[in-house]
Scaffold this active site. Structure first.
Site, PDB file in Angstrom:
ATOM      1  N   GLN A 190      -2.765   2.433   1.483  1.00 59.70           N
ATOM      2  CA  GLN A 190      -4.108   1.342   0.994  1.00 59.70           C
ATOM      3  C   GLN A 190      -4.249   1.193  -0.431  1.00 59.70           C
ATOM      4  OE1 GLN A 190      -7.264   4.766   0.651  1.00 59.70           O
ATOM      5  NE2 GLN A 190      -8.695   3.615   1.961  1.00 59.70           N
ATOM      6  N   GLY A 191      -4.366   0.290  -0.652  1.00 57.03           N
ATOM      7  CA  GLY A 191      -4.369   0.011  -1.961  1.00 57.03           C
ATOM      8  C   GLY A 191      -5.636  -1.124  -3.232  1.00 57.03           C
ATOM      9  N   SER A 217      -1.322   6.776  -1.208  1.00 54.63           N
ATOM     10  CA  SER A 217      -0.814   7.749  -0.480  1.00 54.63           C
ATOM     11  C   SER A 217       0.407   6.768   0.464  1.00 54.63           C
ATOM     12  CB  SER A 217      -2.307   8.313   0.996  1.00 54.63           C
ATOM     13  OG  SER A 217      -2.977   8.412  -0.894  1.00 54.63           O
ATOM     14  N   ASN A 265     -16.328  13.300  -5.229  1.00 55.40           N
ATOM     15  CA  ASN A 265     -17.676  13.536  -4.592  1.00 55.40           C
ATOM     16  C   ASN A 265     -18.804  13.695  -6.058  1.00 55.40           C
ATOM     17  OD1 ASN A 265     -16.654  14.409  -2.895  1.00 55.40           O
ATOM     18  ND2 ASN A 265     -17.233  16.369  -2.418  1.00 55.40           N
ATOM     19  N   GLU A 284     -13.693   6.081   6.847  1.00 53.56           N
ATOM     20  CA  GLU A 284     -13.025   7.009   6.590  1.00 53.56           C
ATOM     21  C   GLU A 284     -13.886   7.913   5.814  1.00 53.56           C
ATOM     22  OE1 GLU A 284     -11.281   5.329   2.243  1.00 53.56           O
ATOM     23  OE2 GLU A 284     -10.234   7.422   2.092  1.00 53.56           O
TER      24      GLU A 284
END
Ligand SMILES: Cc1cc2nc3c(=O)[nH]c(=O)nc-3n(C[C@H](O)[C@H](O)[C@H](O)COP(=O)(O)OP(=O)(O)OC[C@H]3O[C@@H](n4cnc5c(N)ncnc54)[C@H](O)[C@@H]3O)c2cc1C
Length: 386
Positions: free
Chosen positions: A125-126, A160, A369, A243
């Protein structure tokens, strides 16, 4: 909400359980944050796919079995019950897959989804850049149209498994004069393209599976854009909802950790502070509450609802719960918690330390968060921005 399973759902559970009992590797695979482990996990994904279990809610023609989301939850429960390997292509199957399903062309679905289901192609994921993390709308990497291609320049970071992945889905500024969330496009980039440099970054656990990725005039065909040009923000937000709100962290993952925590406490209860018992019970209850809340979300989706800003509540809940469970485990283990699994005195220590190091990242990845709390304040509670 009716919490009893239908005969069809029970049969589905039995079928999943029987398959996993026959196929789940007897020993844990090497970490998918290493080259060896990455390839071991890809082989496992290919086996899952051959059995038709890679992404059960996907249509059959894309490698799924057309299951509904309740069956997906059942599948996840059985998957974690069997202690089956982590999903090396989670960015693909849980995030990009549903996005292509919603925004992709028929050609994109046929081209990308089956190879994603089998992990023939693993995705990174970029989104993040050095100056665009929490403030994702500050993205600077560009994708400028040159007839039938985009020419990509700039940098992404914290991808990741980017060190080993084959493809990247990213947000790029396709209108160079645009600002903030306008003028961005959602583009799929092969990581072996000329002009793309992948530089691994070591994580807290010493494994170099993160990557920063540099683009120097990398050329990507226009057909690799998902959604309309300039509408990438809208497409990316759909991915973010999946997600945070549902797919990335199914409740079974935390119920499994909670069950392991209870076992750990029972094995070590003699040497524990009495207050630890309460912490363990509370963690277990929170994992159950998360499962019930997820069943509620799924029932709402099946009735035609959508995941919105309330996904942020979920993300805070599971990330704080994961951390609390791992902290409790380290407290139970005391000084032994720091032993590596291969140390002579490490029997029963398991991989709690590694899990703890990863749990520390939970409040950061998928949007920190603090940012989720901003979203809740503004978009769920309707509080003023300032
Ligand atoms: C394990 C892990 C995996 C990741 N995987 C990926 C990946 O695959 N792809 C990808 O693109 N990115 C990935 N990331 C990056 C992640 O999305 C970013 O780290 C995250 O969005 C925060 O951005 P930042 O690191 O630039 O921190 P910053 O945005 O610089 O934030 C620093 C601190 O300031 C706080 N802050 C910032 N703005 C505000 C505000 N407006 N209000 C209140 N507090 C604020 C943040 O909460 C944080 O505590 C991953 C990160 C981790 C830890």
């Amino acid at each position: 909400m009716d919490l009893t399973y239908t005969p069809k759902q029970q049969a589905f559970r039995a079928e999943v359980r029987a398959w996993l009992e026959r196929h789940t590797p007897a020993r844990p695979l090497a970490s998918f944050d290493t080259r060896q482990g990455f390839e071991e996990h890809r082989r496992w994904e290919a086996e899952l796919d051959a059995g038709g279990w890679s992404m059960v809610p996907w249509p059959v023609e894309y490698g799924g079995r057309g299951a509904d989301l309740l069956e997906w939850l059942i599948f996840e429960e059985e998957y974690y019950r069997a202690s089956a390997p982590g999903r090396v292509n989670q960015n693909g199957i849980f995030l990009l897959g549903p996005t292509i399903m919603e925004y992709g062309t028929p050609e994109q679905k046929a081209r990308f989804l089956p190879r994603m289901a089998s992990s023939d192609e693993v995705w990174a994921q970029g989104w993040s850049e050095p100056n665009a993390g929490s403030d994702m709308a500050a993205i600077q990497a560009t994708a400028i149209r040159d007839t039938d291609h985009y020419v990509i320049n700039g940098q992404k970071t914290w991808a990741s498994r980017g060190a080993y992945a084959h493809w990247l889905f990213g947000l790029f500024r396709s209108d160079p004069g645009s600002e903030r969330h306008h003028g961005l496009s959602f583009i799929l980039v092969p990581l072996d393209s000329p002009g793309v440099t992948v530089r691994p970054i070591e994580k807290l656990n010493g494994k170099a599976a993160f990557a920063e990725i540099f683009f120097d005039d990398a050329r990507v065909p226009v057909e690799h854009r998902v959604g309309e040009e300039g509408q990438g923000w809208k497409v990316a937000m759909a991915t973010a909802s999946f997600e945070r709100g549902l797919m990335l962290r199914s409740p079974a993952r935390f119920q499994r950790t909670a069950a392991r925590l209870v076992d750990l406490y029972r094995e070590n209860a003699g040497g524990c502070e009495p207050s630890l018992r309460e912490k363990v019970v509370e963690c277990w209850m929170r994992a159950e509450a998360y499962a019930l809340e997820t069943y509620r979300t799924v029932c709402r989706l099946l009735a035609g609802g959508r995941i919105g800003a309330e996904a942020s509540l979920n993300k805070i809940f599971w990330s704080e719960l994961d951390l609390a469970m791992h902290e409790a485990a380290l407290e139970i283990l005391g000084v032994r918690a720091e032993l590596l699994p291969e140390a002579p005195a490490a029997e029963g220590v398991d991989d709690w330390l590694d899990g703890y190091l990863f749990a520390l990242a939970g409040p950061i990845y998928a949007g920190t968060n603090e940012i989720q709390r901003n979203v809740i304040a503004e978009r769920v509670l309707g509080l003023p921005r300032k």
